[in-house]
Scaffold this motif. Structure first.
Motif, PDB file in Angstrom:
ATOM      1  N   ALA A   1       0.828  -1.204   0.000  1.00 11.87           N
ATOM      2  CA  ALA A   1       0.000   0.000   0.000  1.00 11.87           C
ATOM      3  C   ALA A   1       0.867   1.259   0.000  1.00 11.87           C
ATOM      4  CB  ALA A   1      -0.939   0.002   1.201  1.00 11.87           C
ATOM      5  N   ASN A   2       1.919   1.273   0.821  1.00 13.27           N
ATOM      6  CA  ASN A   2       2.827   2.427   0.855  1.00 13.27           C
ATOM      7  C   ASN A   2       3.585   2.566  -0.458  1.00 13.27           C
ATOM      8  OD1 ASN A   2       2.034   3.032   3.456  1.00 13.27           O
ATOM      9  ND2 ASN A   2       3.842   2.163   4.419  1.00 13.27           N
ATOM     10  N   LEU A   3       3.989   1.439  -1.043  1.00 14.46           N
ATOM     11  CA  LEU A   3       4.687   1.472  -2.320  1.00 14.46           C
ATOM     12  C   LEU A   3       3.784   2.040  -3.413  1.00 14.46           C
ATOM     13  CD1 LEU A   3       7.120   0.884  -4.092  1.00 14.46           C
ATOM     14  CD2 LEU A   3       6.275  -1.474  -4.323  1.00 14.46           C
ATOM     15  N   LYS A   4       2.545   1.610  -3.467  1.00  9.25           N
ATOM     16  CA  LYS A   4       1.602   2.129  -4.461  1.00  9.25           C
ATOM     17  C   LYS A   4       1.390   3.624  -4.286  1.00  9.25           C
ATOM     18  CE  LYS A   4      -1.049  -2.069  -5.316  1.00  9.25           C
ATOM     19  NZ  LYS A   4      -2.377  -2.698  -5.192  1.00  9.25           N
ATOM     20  N   ARG A   5       1.279   4.061  -3.052  1.00 13.16           N
ATOM     21  CA  ARG A   5       1.092   5.495  -2.767  1.00 13.16           C
ATOM     22  C   ARG A   5       2.300   6.300  -3.271  1.00 13.16           C
ATOM     23  NH1 ARG A   5      -0.645   7.804   3.198  1.00 13.16           N
ATOM     24  NH2 ARG A   5      -0.849   9.972   2.566  1.00 13.16           N
TER      25      ARG A   5
END
Length: 85
Positions: free
Chosen positions: A38-42
């Protein structure tokens, strides 16, 4: 000032930024992305859409640490962030 920092613990510069922010008792949220999809996608959404990253991508770099300031400003410059604290 509230800060969002994107980075990874595999990055020496990111770890130094965390240390510097901690030493200043900064109000920040560290979105570490090597263990969070999720953090990577953000982060990738920012990296893929913001002009700030054009030169970074040309050099084949990642672009971390990246800081998003309370007013929406994005910067890759830790000193700029520290100067605003």
């Amino acid at each position: 000032m509230k800060i969002i920092m994107f980075g990874t613990n595999a990055c020496k510069d990111c770890l130094e930024a965390v240390k510097a922010l901690d030493e200043r008792n900064a109000d920040y949220m560290y979105l570490e992305f090597s263990e969070s999809t999720a953090n990577l996608k953000r982060f990738l959404k920012l990296r893929d859409t913001q002009p700030l990253f054009e030169e970074v991508k040309k050099k084949g770099a990642i672009g971390v640490p990246c800081f998003k300031l309370e007013d929406g400003t994005l910067t890759l410059d830790l000193q700029e962030v520290l100067d605003k604290l």
